[in-house]
Motif scaffolding. Structure first.
Motif, PDB file in Angstrom:
ATOM      1  N   VAL A  61       0.840  -1.204   0.000  1.00 24.78           N
ATOM      2  CA  VAL A  61       0.000   0.000   0.000  1.00 24.78           C
ATOM      3  C   VAL A  61       0.873   1.251   0.000  1.00 24.78           C
ATOM      4  O   VAL A  61       1.964   1.278   0.566  1.00 24.78           O
ATOM      5  N   GLU A  62       0.388   2.278  -0.697  1.00 24.86           N
ATOM      6  CA  GLU A  62       1.035   3.584  -0.583  1.00 24.86           C
ATOM      7  C   GLU A  62      -0.016   4.583  -0.088  1.00 24.86           C
ATOM      8  O   GLU A  62      -1.123   4.641  -0.628  1.00 24.86           O
ATOM      9  N   HIS A 116      -4.304  -3.134   4.939  1.00 24.69           N
ATOM     10  CA  HIS A 116      -4.232  -4.544   4.550  1.00 24.69           C
ATOM     11  C   HIS A 116      -4.974  -4.822   3.256  1.00 24.69           C
ATOM     12  O   HIS A 116      -4.626  -5.726   2.514  1.00 24.69           O
ATOM     13  N   ASP A 117      -6.044  -4.082   3.017  1.00 27.94           N
ATOM     14  CA  ASP A 117      -6.997  -4.446   1.963  1.00 27.94           C
ATOM     15  C   ASP A 117      -6.981  -3.503   0.772  1.00 27.94           C
ATOM     16  O   ASP A 117      -7.948  -3.470   0.025  1.00 27.94           O
ATOM     17  N   THR A 118      -5.939  -2.719   0.586  1.00 25.53           N
ATOM     18  CA  THR A 118      -6.011  -1.720  -0.470  1.00 25.53           C
ATOM     19  C   THR A 118      -4.625  -1.464  -1.063  1.00 25.53           C
ATOM     20  O   THR A 118      -3.611  -1.825  -0.468  1.00 25.53           O
ATOM     21  N   ASP A 119      -4.595  -0.860  -2.261  1.00 25.13           N
ATOM     22  CA  ASP A 119      -3.307  -0.501  -2.877  1.00 25.13           C
ATOM     23  C   ASP A 119      -2.938   0.942  -2.564  1.00 25.13           C
ATOM     24  O   ASP A 119      -1.768   1.267  -2.397  1.00 25.13           O
ATOM     25  N   VAL A 167       2.236   5.927  -8.667  1.00 29.20           N
ATOM     26  CA  VAL A 167       2.025   5.080  -7.481  1.00 29.20           C
ATOM     27  C   VAL A 167       2.938   3.867  -7.551  1.00 29.20           C
ATOM     28  O   VAL A 167       3.072   3.249  -8.608  1.00 29.20           O
ATOM     29  N   ARG A 168       3.560   3.555  -6.425  1.00 29.33           N
ATOM     30  CA  ARG A 168       4.466   2.394  -6.454  1.00 29.33           C
ATOM     31  C   ARG A 168       3.660   1.086  -6.422  1.00 29.33           C
ATOM     32  O   ARG A 168       2.629   1.003  -5.761  1.00 29.33           O
ATOM     33  N   ASP A 169       4.127   0.109  -7.157  1.00 31.80           N
ATOM     34  CA  ASP A 169       3.416  -1.182  -7.208  1.00 31.80           C
ATOM     35  C   ASP A 169       3.948  -2.126  -6.148  1.00 31.80           C
ATOM     36  O   ASP A 169       5.075  -2.024  -5.723  1.00 31.80           O
TER      37      ASP A 169
END
Ligand code: ADP
Ligand code: MG
Length: 238
Positions: free
Chosen positions: A2-3, A109-112, A236-238
């Motif tokens: 996540v970022e 935990h549940d998101t990018d 956005v970083r992957d």
């Protein structure tokens, strides 16, 4: 991984909430996006996202005795997970701002991508924590010297906590303003990172009145194009 981005500015009314939802919708075409209204004292994201009557909000998560789960305050709207905040002064006063850290950790935990719509002024724990918790800040400014000065202070503060600058969104740019000069200022003061110049637009106000993010209400408006451009430049970083 996540970022987390804090969408911040020196003063209120620069367009943080508008930008948070616009960037969120643009990024949601590619990532799982969670938007949190972390402006717990002057929350108004709920009005921009049609969540005026949300039963459970961030305030409830920040008040231990309310005994609610994080997922109770998450609403699926416009392709994003949205955590609105309530508008009650009593709840704001009862809230423990430090609990935001755990809420953010659980949502991560549940998101990018996490977008934290942040309070304007520095100075209190509830105002600065979103900036401290974020990986990077998006500074939303009007293209004026006072607004730049405010933004620089926010940036300096963020850097002192190890939070980097993702870039600057210049908002409410009028047609007579010199976009090249604005980009040059971004380069000079914010490390070359002008994410976009968003024009002053009636569609932005109409979207708010309709309780919808700009990209849902008027996706073809030039302001929506500018926000999509800003989102792409966030890298956005992957
Ligand atoms: P903040 O969250 O920084 O206080 P908001 O996003 O709530 O700011 O915006 C403040 C007001 O300015 C809102 O009424 C919004 O509709 C209006 N606004 C924001 N950006 C623009 C724009 N590009 N053009 C016209 N009105 C805008
Ligand atoms: Mg706001």
């Amino acid at each position: 991984m996540v970022e987390a981005f804090a969408v911040a500015s020196g003063k209120g009314g620069t367009g943080k909430t508008t930008s948070t939802l616009a960037l969120g919708m643009a990024l949601a075409t590619e990532y799982d996006v969670t938007v949190i209204d972390a402006d717990t004292g002057m929350a108004n994201l709920l009005f921009h996202a049609g969540l005026d009557d949300a039963d459970v909000t961030l305030h409830d998560l920040l008040i231990e005795e309310r005994d609610v789960q994080v997922e109770d305050a998450v609403y699926e709207r416009f392709g994003m997970s949205v955590v609105p905040c309530g508008t009650s002064l009593a709840s704001f006063e009862a809230a423990d701002p430090a609990r935001l850290r755990d809420v953010v950790a659980e949502l991560a935990h549940d998101t990018d991508v996490l977008l934290l719509d942040s309070p304007a002024a520095l100075g209190s724990k509830s105002a600065v924590l979103p900036i401290v918790l974020a990986d990077r800040i998006v500074v939303v400014l009007q293209p004026t010297v006072p607004s730049l000065s405010d933004g620089l202070k926010v940036q300096e503060y963020a850097h002192s906590y190890g939070t980097d600058t993702a870039g600057v969104v210049f908002n409410r740019v009028r047609p007579d303003e010199n976009v090249d000069r604005i980009a040059e200022q971004a380069g000079r003061y914010f490390g070359g990172q002008a994410l976009a110049s968003v024009p002053e637009s009636d569609a932005v106000r109409a979207a708010r009145r309709a309780g919808e993010p700009l990209l849902a209400h008027a996706p073809d408006d030039p302001a929506a194009d500018a926000f999509r451009e800003a989102a792409a430049r966030l890298d956005v970083r992957d």
